[in-house]
Design a protein around this motif. Sequence first.
Motif, PDB file in Angstrom:
ATOM      1  N   ASN A   1       0.814  -1.218   0.000  1.00  0.00           N
ATOM      2  CA  ASN A   1       0.000   0.000   0.000  1.00  0.00           C
ATOM      3  C   ASN A   1       0.846   1.266   0.000  1.00  0.00           C
ATOM      4  OD1 ASN A   1      -2.415  -1.477   0.041  1.00  0.00           O
ATOM      5  ND2 ASN A   1      -2.313  -1.670   2.252  1.00  0.00           N
ATOM      6  N   ASN A   2       2.024   1.157  -0.594  1.00  0.00           N
ATOM      7  CA  ASN A   2       2.945   2.291  -0.722  1.00  0.00           C
ATOM      8  C   ASN A   2       3.468   2.785   0.626  1.00  0.00           C
ATOM      9  OD1 ASN A   2       4.233   3.509  -2.908  1.00  0.00           O
ATOM     10  ND2 ASN A   2       3.163   5.439  -2.549  1.00  0.00           N
ATOM     11  N   LEU A   3       3.374   1.957   1.648  1.00  0.00           N
ATOM     12  CA  LEU A   3       3.987   2.282   2.929  1.00  0.00           C
ATOM     13  C   LEU A   3       5.498   2.122   2.817  1.00  0.00           C
ATOM     14  CD1 LEU A   3       1.577   0.428   5.398  1.00  0.00           C
ATOM     15  CD2 LEU A   3       1.864   2.891   5.201  1.00  0.00           C
ATOM     16  N   SER A   4       6.229   2.843   3.639  1.00  0.00           N
ATOM     17  CA  SER A   4       7.683   2.698   3.666  1.00  0.00           C
ATOM     18  C   SER A   4       8.028   1.509   4.558  1.00  0.00           C
ATOM     19  CB  SER A   4       8.325   3.980   4.209  1.00  0.00           C
ATOM     20  OG  SER A   4       8.105   5.052   3.319  1.00  0.00           O
ATOM     21  N   VAL A   5       8.691   0.518   3.967  1.00  0.00           N
ATOM     22  CA  VAL A   5       8.971  -0.725   4.690  1.00  0.00           C
ATOM     23  C   VAL A   5      10.421  -1.133   4.489  1.00  0.00           C
ATOM     24  CG1 VAL A   5       6.589  -1.539   4.468  1.00  0.00           C
ATOM     25  CG2 VAL A   5       8.271  -2.178   2.721  1.00  0.00           C
TER      26      VAL A   5
END
Length: 1092
Positions: free
Chosen positions: A171-175
């Motif tokens: 979900n386009n989170l920074s991981v």
Amino acid sequence: MERRMEREGETVRRMEREGEIQAALRLIFWFTLSSALAPVCASQHGIPLGVVKLWASAFGGEIKSISTKYSGSQLLQKKYKDHERSVKIEEVDGARLVKTVAENMEEIFMRKAEATRRLVEAAEEAHLQHEENPDLQYEYFNAVLINEVDEDGNSVELGGEFLLEPNDHFNNLSVNLSLSVVQVPTNMYNKDPDIVNGVYWSEALNKVFVDNFERDPSLIWQYFGSAKGFFRQYPGVKWHPDEHGVISFDCRNRKWYIQAATSPKDVVILVDVSGSMKGLRLTIARQTVSSILDTLGDDDFFNIIAYNQEIHYVEPCLNGTLVQADRTNKDHFREHLDKLFAKGIGLLGEALTEAFTILNEFNQAGRGSVCSRAIMLVTDGATEMYDDVFAKYNWPERKVRIFPYLIGRESAFADNLKWMACANKGYFSQISTLADVQENVMRYLHVMSRPKVIDHEHDTVWTEAYVDSALKSKRGPNPMTTVAMPVFSTKNETKNQGILLGVAGTDIPIQELMKTVPKHKLGIHGYAFAITNNGYILMHPDLRPLYQEGQKRRKAHYSSVDLSEVEWEDTDDFLRTAMVNRKTGTFSMEVKRTVDKGKRVLSMHNDYYFTDIKGTPFSVGVALSRGHGKYFFKGNVSLAAGLRDLDQPDVALAHEWTYCNTDDNHEHRYLTQIQAIKLYLTGRKPHLKCDRELIQQVLFDAVVTAPLEAYWTGLALNKSENPDKGVEIAFLGTRTGLSRTHLFVAAEQLTNEDLLTADDYEGGFNADHFPLWYKRAAEQVPGTFVYSIPFSSARENKSVVLASTAIQLLDERKSPIVAAVGIQMKLDFFQRKFWTASRQCNALDGKCSISCDNEDIKCYLIDNNGFILVSEDYSQTGLFFGEAEGAVMNKLLLMGSFKRITLYDYQALCREYAGSSDSAHTLLDPFAAVKWLLGELIIFLLEFNLYSWWNVDSTVNAERAQRRTMLVPCDTEYPAFVSERTIKETAGNIDCEGCLRTFVIQQIPSSNLFMVVVENKCDCSSSPPVTMEPIEIIYNESLKCDRLKFQKDRKRPDSCHPFHPEENAMECGSAVILSPTLVATVFPFFTFLVSR
């Protein structure tokens, strides 16, 4: 290419000539019609029927000419007709289709379960090799503290630099795809020795997390929830506290954890409400009960009994029974907790007898969980041991566990309560403050898990669909299900203690399941759906988990919406019962499907096919609508031609349909569907998994629809066409999810861009439906257009009108709808055409006796569902006609021109005053509980001098009820309206308090529209409007009680571990130390029990 452009240019010129001829013929027709109608100068009451018909014909001819010309519908119909003899029409085999869907979903579930099993094995091995060290010092990446620095710019403790990069798969989170992070609840110490040791040995999971993701790139979140409270999550991501600086997430409270850790259970909660429990003790007791309810899931059953010198069922209606621990029932009981008040003396013996009686009778009748049983005792003390009650009802088998919770700091009666726990395979806890509640309540789960641990049964559990708000994506919440397995200690020295280390799990987005469904085989109105063993929806196009009006908050009961609440026409629950019991079969019924945000209704006959998904508690079904919805056709074109016409800038494919599976390989993840198709068909990516049949039909549609781009381009280049830029967009869609669009104006000049974006979810091809304009066109008579104003834009001053028509292959009912084509017009352009047509008349001198400009009449243009497209009052645009002209609408209903269809919404939200019922929820957060308690104290002090103490509760509730309103789940009934197709024109009159008011309604040819002309000489404002407002269904107390008691069919989980003979029942609580005298007294008795 040049020859094709010349051919299409010739087509444009030919169609323009045909359009001019048609316009001339229409002009002759109008003059002929005018002459014929001249003798009929007017209706009896002043509105000439002939003139209204002339207006309707003029407008209908003009708007159809525009729609036909700019959409290219005749050209597209001709292109498909050219292939009519070479295509093959097939009837969709629903039984085979649902079997294929079930097998596809089973494959996904089994892959995720295998990944979870690898985590379990790695965790158990890591723990086996670890030696506990109370002095262990270990720095780990804390999910909240990573990348945090102090005021000097140095990394904070347990923080450190942690590389994070945006990833669209998450979900386009920074991981961080290399490492996991650890989250520790706010009310726990980050460096507690138990936490540090657990974090240390569970570091071994990092390698397995990464390996799992390499093997299955479709995996999303993987995690391990520890019995100690910490939560290890992969990929690593930063967590952010709420506005109060709190992260209330505790993995042990999550359904996946509870379901995996324990077996299904029947629970009776006994709450002491004797006089000694008043004040803070009763507040803590309420919170304790609420926390116990949090640990119960859909496979559990419960009841709550308050006792003093008498027994009081918290819900009197449920006297002597248990109810399913679903969200609705738990919330219902929470509302009653605030009604408890303390007085009198406590007679625990009678309460225990009642609890044992309920549990035993329920179990013997085969109702409830038919597995584990427990009594939760919430009290501030017990004066005796009640061994006579236990001897009568529970010994020697001890199948009902006792879990006493001692409320308060005093320990005078602790020995008796602990004895009860130890003598009945339970656990004793003492709770002194609100902050102690959650941790102490959780301990009972470890005891309930012992038999499963000793049996070493790694039961796989699957949750219902839920939206996890712990991690919010930019796209909004995403429904998912979780597969989870328990993790056990395998050390020999702890075997009979049955130590649960935690639970491992991974999430499966519902969107991933929906991608396995071959949407092109389901037809325009068909859909797939799945339910759990409890009958709750796992996926269904009518499930609405979020609040309306664009909010991204979850509804309270979104995860326990029953299939019968969306397929409500099945009054006998045949479909639900068969699917819950994992049957394979078929079912048919007439249904009413709402579209366009529930404002419109389509009536159809659905055939349902269903079967179970092996290895899971789920069943899946598909619904196919009869008629064109059950047929599919196949055409053939050359590969070269198909690829050439597919790879064009105006072509798009449904992004939620699966033409090629690009999620199964890291190399393929960034490919578009068109890129993947090209690589697959040209042999450059032979390992891509693609749907060859669907791709072949996409290529066919690409070739057949390609001429429209040249046709639209020709129109755009012709300076004499569309001079006022009234037509903005032309678009088409096909049965394979292929779409084309063409702009007749610059993008920045568009009145409304929703058609080109994903903002209007119903307006595009999605995983569970065709576009709204496609659906509605398919139900119109072939060759006619359906016109509408999108509800999303009618109130935003960006109004447009969409016109669409369906393209049918053959002129018969079973012929499939192969495509739909349409245009977007400016609303003011559309309305100008209407007003121009309504100024025509049959007077030879040009002086019209009546027109819509006259003040003595009102003119409206409404659609087949009664919504206004044109009115003299612009603010009425998009409004339901009955709200503007209630008297006229009522008459149309009486005359049969329109019919009212009653619909039901069992996922509705109603506004009600918020009283004290929400305090139980507030208390779930200890920090919020402090604020609540202070508020209660202030109110108590203010009220104390006016009322005696036992009346305080009702007074405070009345005061709080005035503070605010809130949205609560409810059931509603509401109407939808549909025109009667056989009635083309009619006239009538209304008696408005002695004044006769005439109206005429006339269908607009080749459309779904009606012109309504109403006399304006009478005041009919006293007539109530006809609205579409929902009405809440109010259930009387008797019916409410019946609904609470009634339990729909459900299938119990196959696995059950209620007790084990090797279980160490002496591990039964450590909050207080038993006195030596008591130990000497009960030790021989314990020895006797354990030996049995």
